[in-house]
Scaffold this motif. Sequence first.
Motif, PDB file in Angstrom:
ATOM      1  N   VAL A  27      39.870  57.198  30.744  1.00  0.00           N
ATOM      2  CA  VAL A  27      39.907  55.748  30.569  1.00  0.00           C
ATOM      3  C   VAL A  27      39.945  55.101  31.941  1.00  0.00           C
ATOM      4  O   VAL A  27      40.817  55.404  32.743  1.00  0.00           O
ATOM      5  N   PRO A  28      38.966  54.245  32.244  1.00  0.00           N
ATOM      6  CA  PRO A  28      38.942  53.631  33.568  1.00  0.00           C
ATOM      7  C   PRO A  28      40.215  52.823  33.822  1.00  0.00           C
ATOM      8  O   PRO A  28      40.780  52.245  32.902  1.00  0.00           O
ATOM      9  N   ASN A  29      40.648  52.809  35.062  1.00  0.00           N
ATOM     10  CA  ASN A  29      41.818  52.035  35.463  1.00  0.00           C
ATOM     11  C   ASN A  29      41.411  50.576  35.618  1.00  0.00           C
ATOM     12  O   ASN A  29      40.662  50.213  36.508  1.00  0.00           O
ATOM     13  N   LEU A  30      41.929  49.735  34.732  1.00  0.00           N
ATOM     14  CA  LEU A  30      41.515  48.328  34.744  1.00  0.00           C
ATOM     15  C   LEU A  30      42.010  47.591  35.965  1.00  0.00           C
ATOM     16  O   LEU A  30      41.425  46.613  36.388  1.00  0.00           O
ATOM     17  N   ASN A  31      43.144  48.053  36.513  1.00  0.00           N
ATOM     18  CA  ASN A  31      43.634  47.396  37.722  1.00  0.00           C
ATOM     19  C   ASN A  31      42.612  47.517  38.835  1.00  0.00           C
ATOM     20  O   ASN A  31      42.367  46.578  39.572  1.00  0.00           O
ATOM     21  N   LEU A  35      39.144  44.367  40.244  1.00  0.00           N
ATOM     22  CA  LEU A  35      38.669  43.962  41.554  1.00  0.00           C
ATOM     23  C   LEU A  35      37.227  43.511  41.491  1.00  0.00           C
ATOM     24  O   LEU A  35      36.834  42.549  42.127  1.00  0.00           O
ATOM     25  N   SER A  58      41.356  40.472  34.379  1.00  0.00           N
ATOM     26  CA  SER A  58      42.406  41.475  34.200  1.00  0.00           C
ATOM     27  C   SER A  58      42.776  41.611  32.735  1.00  0.00           C
ATOM     28  O   SER A  58      43.448  42.553  32.350  1.00  0.00           O
ATOM     29  N   ASN A  59      42.323  40.655  31.907  1.00  0.00           N
ATOM     30  CA  ASN A  59      42.726  40.606  30.511  1.00  0.00           C
ATOM     31  C   ASN A  59      44.239  40.552  30.334  1.00  0.00           C
ATOM     32  O   ASN A  59      44.796  41.077  29.384  1.00  0.00           O
ATOM     33  N   LEU A  60      44.857  39.951  31.322  1.00  0.00           N
ATOM     34  CA  LEU A  60      46.309  39.758  31.284  1.00  0.00           C
ATOM     35  C   LEU A  60      46.606  38.266  31.311  1.00  0.00           C
ATOM     36  O   LEU A  60      46.002  37.523  32.078  1.00  0.00           O
ATOM     37  N   GLN A 107      49.723  36.401  41.509  1.00  0.00           N
ATOM     38  CA  GLN A 107      48.686  36.869  42.423  1.00  0.00           C
ATOM     39  C   GLN A 107      48.608  38.392  42.449  1.00  0.00           C
ATOM     40  O   GLN A 107      47.530  38.967  42.416  1.00  0.00           O
ATOM     41  N   ASN A 108      49.768  39.035  42.484  1.00  0.00           N
ATOM     42  CA  ASN A 108      49.755  40.494  42.576  1.00  0.00           C
ATOM     43  C   ASN A 108      49.142  41.149  41.352  1.00  0.00           C
ATOM     44  O   ASN A 108      48.490  42.176  41.448  1.00  0.00           O
ATOM     45  N   ARG A 109      49.414  40.586  40.211  1.00  0.00           N
ATOM     46  CA  ARG A 109      48.919  41.205  38.982  1.00  0.00           C
ATOM     47  C   ARG A 109      47.529  40.732  38.607  1.00  0.00           C
ATOM     48  O   ARG A 109      46.949  41.241  37.665  1.00  0.00           O
TER      49      ARG A 109
END
Lengths: 344, 344
Positions: A50-54, A58, A63-65, A120-122
């Motif tokens: 599973v690709p790392n979405l974090n 980029l 981010s779907n967050l 910003q970080n997330r």
Amino acid sequence: MKRISIKDVAKEAGVSASTVSYVLNDTPTESISEETRKRVIAAVQKLEYVPNLNARSLSSRHSNLIGVLIPQTEPGKEFMFSNPFYGELLSSIEYTARQNGYHLLLSGTQEDQCYLNIAQNRGVDGIIIVGTYPGENLNALKRAGVPIVLVDSYVKDPDFHTIGIEDKEGARMATRYLIEKGHRRIAFISGSIREYGVNIKRYQGYCDALKEAGLAVEESAVYSGTVDYEYGLAAAVLYAERGRKQTAAFVTADVISMGFVKGLTQQGIGVPDDISIVSFDDVYLANMAYPSLTTVHQDIGEKGRKAVELVLEAAKAKEHQHTECILPLHLVERDSVREWREPT
Amino acid sequence: MKRISIKDVAKEAGVSASTVSYVLNDTPTESISEETRKRVIAAVQKLEYVPNLNARSLSSRHSNLIGVLIPQTEPGKEFMFSNPFYGELLSSIEYTARQNGYHLLLSGTQEDQCYLNIAQNRGVDGIIIVGTYPGENLNALKRAGVPIVLVDSYVKDPDFHTIGIEDKEGARMATRYLIEKGHRRIAFISGSIREYGVNIKRYQGYCDALKEAGLAVEESAVYSGTVDYEYGLAAAVLYAERGRKQTAAFVTADVISMGFVKGLTQQGIGVPDDISIVSFDDVYLANMAYPSLTTVHQDIGEKGRKAVELVLEAAKAKEHQHTECILPLHLVERDSVREWREPT
């Protein structure tokens, strides 16, 4: 246990990591043979990679967050859900976000902390802020460059979208209802009354209704504390100490009413026999209370849904367009009010 | 010879230590100019700096995110906080995480969805799962390669850490208390009784207490539905329809008790005059209820704190070490139970 990485997939497929990345991201500029593409897909499936979405965020910028901030009005206070309003609102926000493929980054961070770092970080796609929030922190959040929706805040700033209710009108409705039932001395019981918050509007609505009926606003009829069950208990004690001068109370949150009714009962003061109560919110508790609470109903579920919809629409919009959304209110009659006839 | 530190690199490159750290860790949120990046790399090469891997794993490999899953036992159900237990637990988890510099990635995802994607996509440092959860999904989550803490689950698997209470013993305590008060016909009212869940344990405790007292377990005394207020209302109707045969009930959640008491009151059945109730959880509602609920107290705040602590400890641990944590229970006497004397 080791997490499956893009390198593992590359090794399995016998290609480079960047080839795997090209395949997974459908990068149009790279010419990958169909045979290689198939081998990569097979390796991905075999290893259940599973690709790392974090990392992905980029490039794709999504981010779907959604950041959800339920700031504690009292710093250091632990339980953000001591008022069930927040639980119901968060449920609705979570559910709507999930239906849209988004997840929540939840924080109950206190006033003295700055949320900019979090946002910003997330790399959140948008932020929902519930309740009042210090102005300088709000300004700092703008720098996150994502849509911000303020729920139940009267901050006027075209950079923020807002969703709320007509707090003043709701309070007027509640107070007028008590006046129509014959009450002339009506207490106002609420959390702290602060600038840009809902309670100052509700206080104004209470005052307006009294004035319209030719009644005076009395300072000793105003109780202001915190929005929780404990303050309701304390207000009941205070009410008795002040000589039980009012025959009715408009209480600005069901959770306070719950404590108020309990505190009154403990002192042998009956609801609605001795004092009538109109409350606010219509959380599920309102119906559980004994007596069940007559209250101003707001659609908490819709508030949460709209907040998420506003964030998602704004995130997709090409240009910033300020949106203000106001949800309707109505009174629900239950068992906490009785008609009052002044002794002649 | 002195070990080359990150500070030496910073000095050589003429930048701050954190800038070096950002460059080395490829921190995505920090904008470092290409020129600075090259200078840092040159300094690293010149000094033959080797990053301390232990220190790195502490800082860079952590997302400072904890995944919290509160699966809906009923797919499609929106309100995960219709039971205040979850709100109180989440408050405690959020507060503890925040004190430790972590944030929560919250999901109430349904049974039919796979959480593996969420966990891997977001690179969480650990996962807290509340309640029962399908076995195959749990196995899939192991592949995320992060510590997993199960709260209130009886799944036995050394790969998962667990935190819970002695559900069986708590139920036995509640039922025995009613027996000591003279009750002989005691109903059992709970959510659905499922494998690995808490209710099957509570049912066993209820049966044990009855058997120890030489009392029979009667099928018509068992009510099993959903853990919410509405089921409490429904159980009250059912209780009347079945002929009001029991003088007491052990109800496995305060939120069900709230509905049950309300439903009984609506039918003119008094608590504790006609039927005594011992409940479970001791959420803040238990004390708000009228009458206030005698209930088995569990420390929900501590459950949340411990869950976060277990995740963080496991994330830092070099080797996986299975941890099982069980919190104590005690009975809180309030107003919903009275002594019963069988008519002779």
